[in-house]
Design a protein around this motif. Structure first.
Motif, PDB file in Angstrom:
ATOM      1  N   LEU A  58       0.882  -1.161   0.000  1.00 30.81           N
ATOM      2  CA  LEU A  58       0.000   0.000   0.000  1.00 30.81           C
ATOM      3  C   LEU A  58       0.920   1.211   0.000  1.00 30.81           C
ATOM      4  N   ILE A  59       0.735   2.092  -0.984  1.00 28.26           N
ATOM      5  CA  ILE A  59       1.649   3.222  -1.183  1.00 28.26           C
ATOM      6  C   ILE A  59       0.857   4.524  -1.216  1.00 28.26           C
ATOM      7  N   PHE A  60       1.249   5.454  -0.371  1.00 31.17           N
ATOM      8  CA  PHE A  60       0.724   6.819  -0.433  1.00 31.17           C
ATOM      9  C   PHE A  60       1.865   7.703  -0.899  1.00 31.17           C
ATOM     10  N   TYR A  61       1.591   8.603  -1.857  1.00 35.14           N
ATOM     11  CA  TYR A  61       2.644   9.520  -2.282  1.00 35.14           C
ATOM     12  C   TYR A  61       2.080  10.856  -2.715  1.00 35.14           C
ATOM     13  N   GLU A  62       2.937  11.859  -2.582  1.00 39.59           N
ATOM     14  CA  GLU A  62       2.633  13.216  -3.024  1.00 39.59           C
ATOM     15  C   GLU A  62       3.749  13.668  -3.941  1.00 39.59           C
ATOM     16  N   ARG A  63       3.368  14.187  -5.119  1.00 41.71           N
ATOM     17  CA  ARG A  63       4.350  14.605  -6.110  1.00 41.71           C
ATOM     18  C   ARG A  63       3.687  15.637  -7.019  1.00 41.71           C
ATOM     19  N   PRO A  64       4.388  16.704  -7.366  1.00 42.42           N
ATOM     20  CA  PRO A  64       3.799  17.678  -8.285  1.00 42.42           C
ATOM     21  C   PRO A  64       3.628  17.069  -9.689  1.00 42.42           C
ATOM     22  N   ASP A  65       2.604  17.509 -10.379  1.00 42.07           N
ATOM     23  CA  ASP A  65       2.374  17.060 -11.754  1.00 42.07           C
ATOM     24  C   ASP A  65       3.071  18.020 -12.712  1.00 42.07           C
ATOM     25  N   SER A  66       4.364  17.785 -12.900  1.00 41.26           N
ATOM     26  CA  SER A  66       5.142  18.588 -13.837  1.00 41.26           C
ATOM     27  C   SER A  66       6.139  17.669 -14.505  1.00 41.26           C
ATOM     28  N   LYS A  70      11.320  15.789 -10.368  1.00 37.82           N
ATOM     29  CA  LYS A  70      10.506  16.405  -9.318  1.00 37.82           C
ATOM     30  C   LYS A  70      10.555  15.550  -8.054  1.00 37.82           C
ATOM     31  N   LEU A  71      10.401  16.193  -6.903  1.00 43.25           N
ATOM     32  CA  LEU A  71      10.468  15.507  -5.622  1.00 43.25           C
ATOM     33  C   LEU A  71       9.155  14.796  -5.336  1.00 43.25           C
ATOM     34  N   SER A  72       9.249  13.541  -4.904  1.00 41.58           N
ATOM     35  CA  SER A  72       8.096  12.737  -4.505  1.00 41.58           C
ATOM     36  C   SER A  72       8.334  12.254  -3.080  1.00 41.58           C
ATOM     37  N   ARG A  73       7.356  12.461  -2.208  1.00 40.24           N
ATOM     38  CA  ARG A  73       7.423  11.957  -0.835  1.00 40.24           C
ATOM     39  C   ARG A  73       6.428  10.800  -0.731  1.00 40.24           C
ATOM     40  N   VAL A 159       6.989  13.269 -19.499  1.00 42.35           N
ATOM     41  CA  VAL A 159       5.555  13.128 -19.239  1.00 42.35           C
ATOM     42  C   VAL A 159       5.269  13.650 -17.836  1.00 42.35           C
ATOM     43  N   THR A 160       4.133  14.313 -17.670  1.00 41.74           N
ATOM     44  CA  THR A 160       3.717  14.763 -16.340  1.00 41.74           C
ATOM     45  C   THR A 160       2.719  13.758 -15.768  1.00 41.74           C
ATOM     46  N   GLY A 161       2.601  13.732 -14.455  1.00 44.83           N
ATOM     47  CA  GLY A 161       1.592  12.901 -13.809  1.00 44.83           C
ATOM     48  C   GLY A 161       1.959  11.423 -13.760  1.00 44.83           C
ATOM     49  N   ALA A 162       0.986  10.636 -13.350  1.00 42.88           N
ATOM     50  CA  ALA A 162       1.137   9.191 -13.192  1.00 42.88           C
ATOM     51  C   ALA A 162       0.504   8.467 -14.372  1.00 42.88           C
TER      52      ALA A 162
END
Length: 174
Positions: A58-66, A70-73, A159-162
């Motif tokens: 189970l993975i929770f992450y925050e990352r800007p869509d650019s 870019k930094l992902s926590r 590419v931006t986003g997931a």
């Protein structure tokens, strides 16, 4: 919370990319099948990654869509029963969508190089520069840019986003 610097790009020639990644990593890479289920959540992204072998994360992450590095926590919790966890989270939060892929993983220094074949989207690469506690984001971005150059990844292919975002937007196979 652990972090990494990430880059995602379209790969037009997966065989050539794999050859360069294999040279850099001095390995043929490990093949990993993944089925990711994304759930609705109020901030960031929450996904259950099923490795199709009875294990998952189970993975929770925050990352800007650019585009670009870019930094992902993120936070990760392993599970030995991904299917029942998927049912509980689906009932509680609702499913946003699903991504199925075959990933070829290469390790180069502190970086995970992924060559992904994503169902319905095509071939992509991801770089994940796993940040050390003493490193700055800029240092992680420099590592990513250096590997992009060695791998022949152009700015135009970024590419931006997931993958989930691309699927929801209706992006077709590359």
């Amino acid at each position: 919370m652990p972090s990494n610097v990430e880059v995602k790009a379209v790969v037009s020639n997966p065989e050539d990319f794999a050859g360069v990644a294999a040279q850099l990593s001095q390995s043929e890479g490990a093949i990993i099948r993944q089925h990711d289920t994304f759930f609705h959540c109020s901030q960031g992204r929450l996904k259950l990654r099923d490795f199709m072998d009875g294990t998952g994360q189970l993975i929770f992450y925050e990352r800007p869509d650019s585009d670009g590095p870019k930094l992902s926590r993120y936070s990760i919790s392993p599970t030995s029963d991904p299917s029942s966890l998927r049912m509980v989270l689906s009932d509680a939060l609702g499913v946003k969508g699903e991504v199925r892929k075959e990933r070829r993983l290469f390790l180069v220094g502190q970086t995970r190089i992924h060559l992904d074949s994503v169902e319905g989207l095509g071939h992509y690469m991801e770089l994940e520069v796993v940040m050390r506690p003493e490193q700055t984001v800029e240092e992680g971005q420099q590592v990513a840019h250096g590997l992009m150059e060695q791998l022949g990844v152009s700015e135009e292919s970024l590419v931006t986003g997931a993958y989930m975002d691309l699927i929801l937007k209706g992006v077709k196979e590359t």
